[in-house]
Design an enzyme around this catalytic site. Structure first.
Site, PDB file in Angstrom:
ATOM      1  N   CYS A 149       0.819  -1.214   0.000  1.00  0.00           N
ATOM      2  CA  CYS A 149       0.000   0.000   0.000  1.00  0.00           C
ATOM      3  C   CYS A 149       0.851   1.260   0.000  1.00  0.00           C
ATOM      4  O   CYS A 149       0.317   2.369  -0.088  1.00  0.00           O
ATOM      5  CB  CYS A 149      -0.939  -0.017   1.196  1.00  0.00           C
ATOM      6  SG  CYS A 149      -1.915  -1.533   1.251  1.00  0.00           S
ATOM      7  N   SER A 159     -10.854   0.859   5.876  1.00  0.00           N
ATOM      8  CA  SER A 159     -10.923   1.543   4.589  1.00  0.00           C
ATOM      9  C   SER A 159     -11.538   0.586   3.567  1.00  0.00           C
ATOM     10  O   SER A 159     -11.456  -0.633   3.722  1.00  0.00           O
ATOM     11  CB  SER A 159      -9.531   1.985   4.149  1.00  0.00           C
ATOM     12  OG  SER A 159      -8.661   0.883   4.059  1.00  0.00           O
ATOM     13  N   HIS A 181      -9.418   3.639  -0.890  1.00  0.00           N
ATOM     14  CA  HIS A 181      -8.057   3.110  -0.805  1.00  0.00           C
ATOM     15  C   HIS A 181      -7.757   2.144  -1.954  1.00  0.00           C
ATOM     16  O   HIS A 181      -7.610   0.948  -1.750  1.00  0.00           O
ATOM     17  CB  HIS A 181      -7.858   2.430   0.556  1.00  0.00           C
ATOM     18  CG  HIS A 181      -6.475   1.942   0.821  1.00  0.00           C
ATOM     19  ND1 HIS A 181      -5.345   2.523   0.277  1.00  0.00           N
ATOM     20  CD2 HIS A 181      -6.024   0.914   1.605  1.00  0.00           C
ATOM     21  CE1 HIS A 181      -4.267   1.860   0.692  1.00  0.00           C
ATOM     22  NE2 HIS A 181      -4.651   0.888   1.490  1.00  0.00           N
TER      23      HIS A 181
END
Lengths: 387, 387
Positions: free
Chosen positions: A88, A210, A335
């Site tokens: 991420c 998220s 996200h």
């Protein structure tokens, strides 16, 4: 080392973009950024793309070349394109490579992009588990909500964080997201929305997590000394810092402290020659509500164990002492994992230009980002000032 | 820009390494490289890892952090680690990021690693198809042998290349591989071995194709001015060049010319201020036999259409005018895709140190590498000289 500036930024709306393919997301954000930067394809020297798992989400590797091709840079122009990945944190790292390419003198005008198309598959939780230690965490059944739930349990036990304080992180980020037209979720919620939502991994509930999103974000950088050829509002990069840690959470000395955030934050402040109080706002990696609390502590903005109270008092909301995640954060803005690090920088650019609209931080001069891979095995952090 | 040198190199044996996991391959090559460079973990500033599709081959993304952790750099040291991907050019690009990190002044001692663990899955051809345009090539049924077969057909039609000349590329690379103790295949073959092997995609037969391999390779770089603190035989990086092209083969103006190789090669020679005749040997990307012929032409060593004859005359073999792929190339040394670009540099280091053993190029002073992603959507090329 040459100084570097951001001269343009663009992003797609984040969300369930079933109408739009991986490559079209990149094109949409890329064209927005190039127009914003007043840059033509012929002026681009290099492109870096952050994407975590295009191989599993859409069956496509080699996405640097794909994106370059589809924004018109791949054919006769032969623009070099490189994909960068650290789960991420892929977007933040793509930006860091762009900064290195410019500061080294290798390149002048460079694109940093981030993209992920996540909603086309049914096994996204397993794909995301590839960011953890597959052999010693994922195969044992630990998913990302599970890993961050362990962090939350440890933190609540040590510091007396309340369930209400944790929920307030999501409430505040939805308040911000409702003021960002590019956010996945643009609705406000209450603490009871969070506390009555489905339990995912105790103590984390659905609204602590998220979402799985599609989206792309793109920024353009060049040497600071050339920035005014392109824009009247260049944003100077004051610091680019990165740190690593063990891939597995269970190998860390303290679950509630992200050592790589501490290391990257200290490095960023040293490079920028700034104090914590100089930062006007920060975009941090709130993949789960607990992560935002750890982040603002580990970056040194508040003492360990006090971020829950700080949040409860409204200090991280617009108008507070340190607005956190004015974009809506990962929780409300969404996200799409590879895109998040670039979206954070996009938001800093909006704020420092005074173009934040209903979520504008008054008098914003200096902004910071913190982007996390996995449970903190990679952290990348940047500081920016309006030039 | 600071000048950069290679101060150490290590690799695993390439092959079907069923006894060894992804992370253990990295550790094996990493320790060999660190010992070769006389570098301790505390001295490492950053790590770059090239890997094409660890997400699909072993279910693991975030492999920069994984590798850093397993070579002892991830915990208290917090060494930043970044994965770089451009299909089969991932290794070469990881090296290029390492060069950028050092030349920019961001970092001093940097590791560039390449790794792939391919033999654990049954669908490696489909995984590799992720390097092409998934939507417009792979979904239509084009595999990599199929795409390179189209290149070979076009080339044979245009230039009258014979089947024997094409086979000679594999014969020559097995001759070299038989002299490299790290090669996947260490046996010599004849033209009839190639020409009687199974047809894969006409005109390419099994022995025209590089194998599916496991392996890792690692090199260490630092500023040239500091290199002699670590080694008596630093290898100077004279040029680092990269170019892109359309992701899909069908969008190129000429199947038989890799535009990105031409562009990257020209850039590399400009940077190094050298002529073609100055190069003593070259490691090129022979994923299929036809690719080696295109490479030495597109780099400018011989006129277009003449590489078959040049090979037939023995000029690319040890003792010839331009030894090509003394490591055995992808064909005989093996092709763990992310590792190949670093292995090419490992071979250059051996040769320039005079440590090539039975495959030593007499009087080698300057060596070059060319590493390809897909059918040429990414090409990265480096030139090296003994400092």
């Amino acid at each position: 080392m040459r100084e570097v500036a951001v001269i343009g930024a663009g992003m797609t709306k984040f969300g369930e973009r079933w109408d739009t393919s991986f490559r079209d997301l990149c094109t949409e954000a890329g064209i927005a950024a190039l127009e914003d930067a007043n840059v033509a394809g012929e002026q681009i020297d290099a492109l870096f793309v952050g994407s975590m798992s295009a191989g599993r989400f859409v069956g496509q590797e080699h996405v640097g070349a794909l994106v370059a091709d589809y924004v018109g840079l791949g054919g006769d122009l032969h623009v070099p394109a490189t994909r960068v990945e650290a789960a991420c944190a892929s977007g933040g790292l793509a930006f860091r490579q762009a900064v290195a390419a410019v500061s080294s003198g290798m390149s002048d005008v460079v694109i940093a992009a981030g993209v992920e198309k996540m909603t086309d598959v049914g096994d996204s939780t397993d794909v995301l588990a590839g960011a953890a230690d597959r052999e010693w965490e994922s195969f044992a059944g630990a998913t990302f909500p599970g890993l961050y739930a362990m962090i939350a349990c440890d933190y609540m036990h040590k510091y007396g964080l309340t369930r209400e304080q944790l929920a307030q992180v999501a409430v505040k980020n939805h308040f911000h997201g409702a003021r960002n037209p590019f956010a996945h979720f643009q609705n406000e919620i209450t603490q009871s929305t969070v506390m009555n939502s489905t339990l995912v991994a105790s103590p984390l509930r659905l609204f602590d997590c998220s979402p799985v999103s599609d989206g792309a974000a793109v920024v353009v950088v060049c040497p600071l000394e050339k920035a005014r050829e392109f824009t009247d509002t260049p944003i100077k990069v004051l610091a680019s810092a990165q740190a690593g840690d063990t891939i597995a959470l269970h190998d860390r000395p303290d679950f509630s402290t992200m050592g790589a955030t501490v290391a990257a934050g200290n490095s960023a402040f040293r490079q920028a020659k700034l104090e914590r109080k100089d930062i006007d706002f920060v975009e941090v990696h709130d993949c789960f509500t607990i992560a935002e609390l750890c982040a603002i502590e580990d970056l040194g903005f508040v003492p360990k164990g006090t971020a829950g109270k700080f949040t409860e008092q409204g200090e991280t909301q617009l108008g507070g002492k340190l607005p956190v995640n004015t974009s809506g954060g990962l929780k409300a803005c969404g996200h799409p994992v590879g895109a998040t690090g670039i979206k954070q920088i996009w938001e800093v650019v909006q704020q420092l230009r005074g173009e934040g609209g209903k979520r504008q931080v008054e008098g914003a001069e200096i902004g910071m980002t913190q982007n996390v891979g996995g449970t903190g095995a990679t952290v990348v952090s940047h500081i920016f000032r309006r030039a």
